[in-house]
Design a protein around this motif. Structure first.
Motif, PDB file in Angstrom:
ATOM      1  N   GLY A 192       0.800  -1.222   0.000  1.00 21.90           N
ATOM      2  CA  GLY A 192       0.000   0.000   0.000  1.00 21.90           C
ATOM      3  C   GLY A 192       0.830   1.268   0.000  1.00 21.90           C
ATOM      4  N   GLU A 193       0.664   2.087   1.037  1.00 24.76           N
ATOM      5  CA  GLU A 193       1.344   3.378   1.123  1.00 24.76           C
ATOM      6  C   GLU A 193       2.793   3.267   1.586  1.00 24.76           C
ATOM      7  N   ARG A 194       3.264   2.050   1.891  1.00 30.06           N
ATOM      8  CA  ARG A 194       4.626   1.884   2.420  1.00 30.06           C
ATOM      9  C   ARG A 194       5.408   0.886   1.575  1.00 30.06           C
ATOM     10  N   PRO A 195       5.581   1.130   0.285  1.00 31.12           N
ATOM     11  CA  PRO A 195       6.266   0.165  -0.577  1.00 31.12           C
ATOM     12  C   PRO A 195       7.723  -0.072  -0.194  1.00 31.12           C
ATOM     13  N   ALA A 196       8.388   0.936   0.375  1.00 33.59           N
ATOM     14  CA  ALA A 196       9.791   0.765   0.753  1.00 33.59           C
ATOM     15  C   ALA A 196       9.968  -0.323   1.805  1.00 33.59           C
ATOM     16  N   ASP A 197       8.953  -0.483   2.674  1.00 32.48           N
ATOM     17  CA  ASP A 197       9.053  -1.501   3.717  1.00 32.48           C
ATOM     18  C   ASP A 197       9.026  -2.916   3.141  1.00 32.48           C
ATOM     19  N   ALA A 198       8.486  -3.055   1.932  1.00 32.02           N
ATOM     20  CA  ALA A 198       8.369  -4.379   1.317  1.00 32.02           C
ATOM     21  C   ALA A 198       9.449  -4.629   0.266  1.00 32.02           C
ATOM     22  N   ALA A 199      10.507  -3.821   0.283  1.00 30.37           N
ATOM     23  CA  ALA A 199      11.551  -3.961  -0.737  1.00 30.37           C
ATOM     24  C   ALA A 199      12.232  -5.326  -0.672  1.00 30.37           C
ATOM     25  N   ARG A 200      12.495  -5.833   0.540  1.00 31.31           N
ATOM     26  CA  ARG A 200      13.212  -7.105   0.648  1.00 31.31           C
ATOM     27  C   ARG A 200      12.384  -8.282   0.144  1.00 31.31           C
ATOM     28  N   PRO A 201      11.122  -8.458   0.573  1.00 34.85           N
ATOM     29  CA  PRO A 201      10.351  -9.558  -0.001  1.00 34.85           C
ATOM     30  C   PRO A 201      10.115  -9.404  -1.500  1.00 34.85           C
ATOM     31  N   ALA A 202       9.967  -8.164  -1.961  1.00 36.78           N
ATOM     32  CA  ALA A 202       9.814  -7.954  -3.398  1.00 36.78           C
ATOM     33  C   ALA A 202      11.068  -8.397  -4.136  1.00 36.78           C
ATOM     34  N   LEU A 203      12.232  -8.110  -3.570  1.00 40.85           N
ATOM     35  CA  LEU A 203      13.491  -8.505  -4.189  1.00 40.85           C
ATOM     36  C   LEU A 203      13.644 -10.028  -4.184  1.00 40.85           C
ATOM     37  N   ALA A 204      13.280 -10.658  -3.074  1.00 34.52           N
ATOM     38  CA  ALA A 204      13.401 -12.117  -2.980  1.00 34.52           C
ATOM     39  C   ALA A 204      12.560 -12.810  -4.046  1.00 34.52           C
ATOM     40  N   LEU A 205      11.320 -12.402  -4.190  1.00 38.51           N
ATOM     41  CA  LEU A 205      10.443 -13.048  -5.167  1.00 38.51           C
ATOM     42  C   LEU A 205      10.790 -12.651  -6.593  1.00 38.51           C
ATOM     43  N   ALA A 206      11.257 -11.426  -6.783  1.00 38.22           N
ATOM     44  CA  ALA A 206      11.673 -11.006  -8.119  1.00 38.22           C
ATOM     45  C   ALA A 206      12.911 -11.773  -8.563  1.00 38.22           C
ATOM     46  N   ALA A 207      13.863 -11.978  -7.651  1.00 37.08           N
ATOM     47  CA  ALA A 207      15.079 -12.723  -7.996  1.00 37.08           C
ATOM     48  C   ALA A 207      14.742 -14.152  -8.390  1.00 37.08           C
ATOM     49  N   HIS A 208      13.896 -14.793  -7.608  1.00 42.36           N
ATOM     50  CA  HIS A 208      13.507 -16.160  -7.931  1.00 42.36           C
ATOM     51  C   HIS A 208      12.777 -16.219  -9.275  1.00 42.36           C
ATOM     52  N   THR A 209      11.892 -15.256  -9.512  1.00 41.90           N
ATOM     53  CA  THR A 209      11.147 -15.210 -10.765  1.00 41.90           C
ATOM     54  C   THR A 209      12.077 -15.003 -11.954  1.00 41.90           C
ATOM     55  N   LEU A 210      13.103 -14.201 -11.769  1.00 47.29           N
ATOM     56  CA  LEU A 210      14.090 -13.977 -12.826  1.00 47.29           C
ATOM     57  C   LEU A 210      14.699 -15.307 -13.269  1.00 47.29           C
ATOM     58  N   GLY A 211      15.109 -16.127 -12.295  1.00 45.11           N
ATOM     59  CA  GLY A 211      15.715 -17.413 -12.628  1.00 45.11           C
ATOM     60  C   GLY A 211      14.736 -18.375 -13.268  1.00 45.11           C
ATOM     61  N   VAL A 212      13.520 -18.436 -12.726  1.00 46.10           N
ATOM     62  CA  VAL A 212      12.504 -19.345 -13.270  1.00 46.10           C
ATOM     63  C   VAL A 212      12.167 -18.977 -14.715  1.00 46.10           C
ATOM     64  N   THR A 213      12.022 -17.681 -14.984  1.00 49.59           N
ATOM     65  CA  THR A 213      11.663 -17.241 -16.332  1.00 49.59           C
ATOM     66  C   THR A 213      12.777 -17.536 -17.322  1.00 49.59           C
ATOM     67  N   ALA A 214      14.012 -17.294 -16.922  1.00 46.33           N
ATOM     68  CA  ALA A 214      15.138 -17.595 -17.808  1.00 46.33           C
ATOM     69  C   ALA A 214      15.187 -19.078 -18.130  1.00 46.33           C
ATOM     70  N   LEU A 215      14.941 -19.909 -17.137  1.00 46.56           N
ATOM     71  CA  LEU A 215      14.975 -21.359 -17.336  1.00 46.56           C
ATOM     72  C   LEU A 215      13.791 -21.822 -18.188  1.00 46.56           C
ATOM     73  N   SER A 216      12.646 -21.168 -18.051  1.00 51.49           N
ATOM     74  CA  SER A 216      11.453 -21.581 -18.794  1.00 51.49           C
ATOM     75  C   SER A 216      11.605 -21.411 -20.298  1.00 51.49           C
ATOM     76  N   ARG A 217      12.539 -20.583 -20.715  1.00 46.95           N
ATOM     77  CA  ARG A 217      12.741 -20.368 -22.143  1.00 46.95           C
ATOM     78  C   ARG A 217      13.322 -21.607 -22.826  1.00 46.95           C
ATOM     79  N   GLY A 218      13.740 -22.589 -22.027  1.00 46.43           N
ATOM     80  CA  GLY A 218      14.266 -23.835 -22.593  1.00 46.43           C
ATOM     81  C   GLY A 218      13.304 -25.001 -22.475  1.00 46.43           C
TER      82      GLY A 218
END
Length: 292
Positions: free
Chosen positions: A146-172
């Motif tokens: 909501g109004e405090r997106p900075a507080d959620a930066a770490r979980p956003a980074l964790a899930l974004a990092a994992h998604t980055l790897g999954v998406t790259a792998l899915s291309r194969g």
């Protein structure tokens, strides 16, 4: 269009990997108990399903050659129907976010919707595709804050990092991947697990986690790392299409224990335990309706 065909179009069981995004963001921002926090997962699901329908619309010509069993090339769903489903679900997702979270949350949902459509219609054939999908997952987490997106930066980074790897792998998934891609995906998984396991400062300023919370966060992060990492390790040693598909499916289902670990990390033990129920359900449902 039959209900089963609609379920295949939107990858129905894969939606279980989404609700934990906004819940983790809300927990990090200290608003899990606030009004509308528990309605935001519905917005996430709508936008996720929209992306899946749009994916098949955008890939219909390629799927006619590589995956003719999919809804559009098989004739079960017409291209116009898939596009209409995507548009309707997008509008529903942004609308639910606006009602549940207010203008700031609606703005984040709109940015997420733009990212989803950009990924499917523009970015997917390009090297920027994994980054686009990672950005979408990160925005989904921030929508919960909501109004405090900075507080959620770490979980956003964790899930974004994992998604980055999954998406790259899915291309194969069709023609196989490369060991370096599988190794990169494994590194992203381990990074996400580490971010989820380390105790965190909550929005209220409390830094000391109880022993139970620390143990649960670490255990869930371990389940995530071992379950997803093992599949990615097999893709590393045997980078064929079958192992790439298997690792991609494991990565999608693995979102759930990662989200649960993040919830436990911020003290939302009850929500973390409830979320873990979705993991075996997603695994069983994916046997009936593929998630990749």
């Amino acid at each position: 269009m039959r209900l089963r065909d609609l379920a295949r179009l939107v990858r129905l069981p894969a939606a279980l990997s989404v609700p934990g995004d906004t819940l983790a963001g809300a927990a990090a921002a200290g608003r899990l108990g606030g009004p509308g926090a528990w309605a935001l997962p519905a917005a996430s699901v709508c936008l996720y399903w929209a992306g899946m329908a749009l994916n098949d619309y955008a890939d219909r010509e390629v799927d006619a050659v590589e995956r003719p069993e999919r809804p559009i090339p098989s004739g079960a769903v017409r291209p116009g129907e898939a596009l209409a489903v995507a548009a309707g679900l997008t509008a529903a997702g942004v609308g639910v976010a606006a009602v549940a979270g207010g203008p700031r949350t609606a703005g984040t949902a709109a940015a997420l919707a733009v990212t989803v459509w950009s990924y499917d219609l523009l970015l997917k054939p390009t090297p920027l595709a994994p980054l686009g999908m990672a950005a979408a997952r990160g925005l989904d987490v921030l929508m919960g804050a909501g109004e405090r997106p900075a507080d959620a930066a770490r979980p956003a980074l964790a899930l974004a990092a994992h998604t980055l790897g999954v998406t790259a792998l899915s291309r194969g998934e069709v023609h196989g991947t490369r060991p370096c891609v599988a190794a990169g995906a494994l590194s992203c998984t381990l990074a996400g697990a580490a971010l989820a396991a380390v105790p965190a400062r909550t929005a209220s300023g409390r830094t000391a986690r109880s022993t139970a919370e620390r143990i649960l966060a670490g255990a869930l992060a371990g389940v995530f790392a071992v379950g997803v990492g093992a599949a990615q390790g097999r893709a590393l040693t045997e980078p064929g299409a079958h192992q790439a598909r298997s690792a991609t499916g494991a990565g999608i289902r693995g979102m759930i224990p990662l989200q649960a670990a993040l919830l436990a990390r911020y003290g939302a033990v009850g929500a973390a335990c409830a979320l873990t129920v979705g993991a075996p359900v997603a695994a069983r449902a994916s046997k009936a309706v593929p998630v990749t």
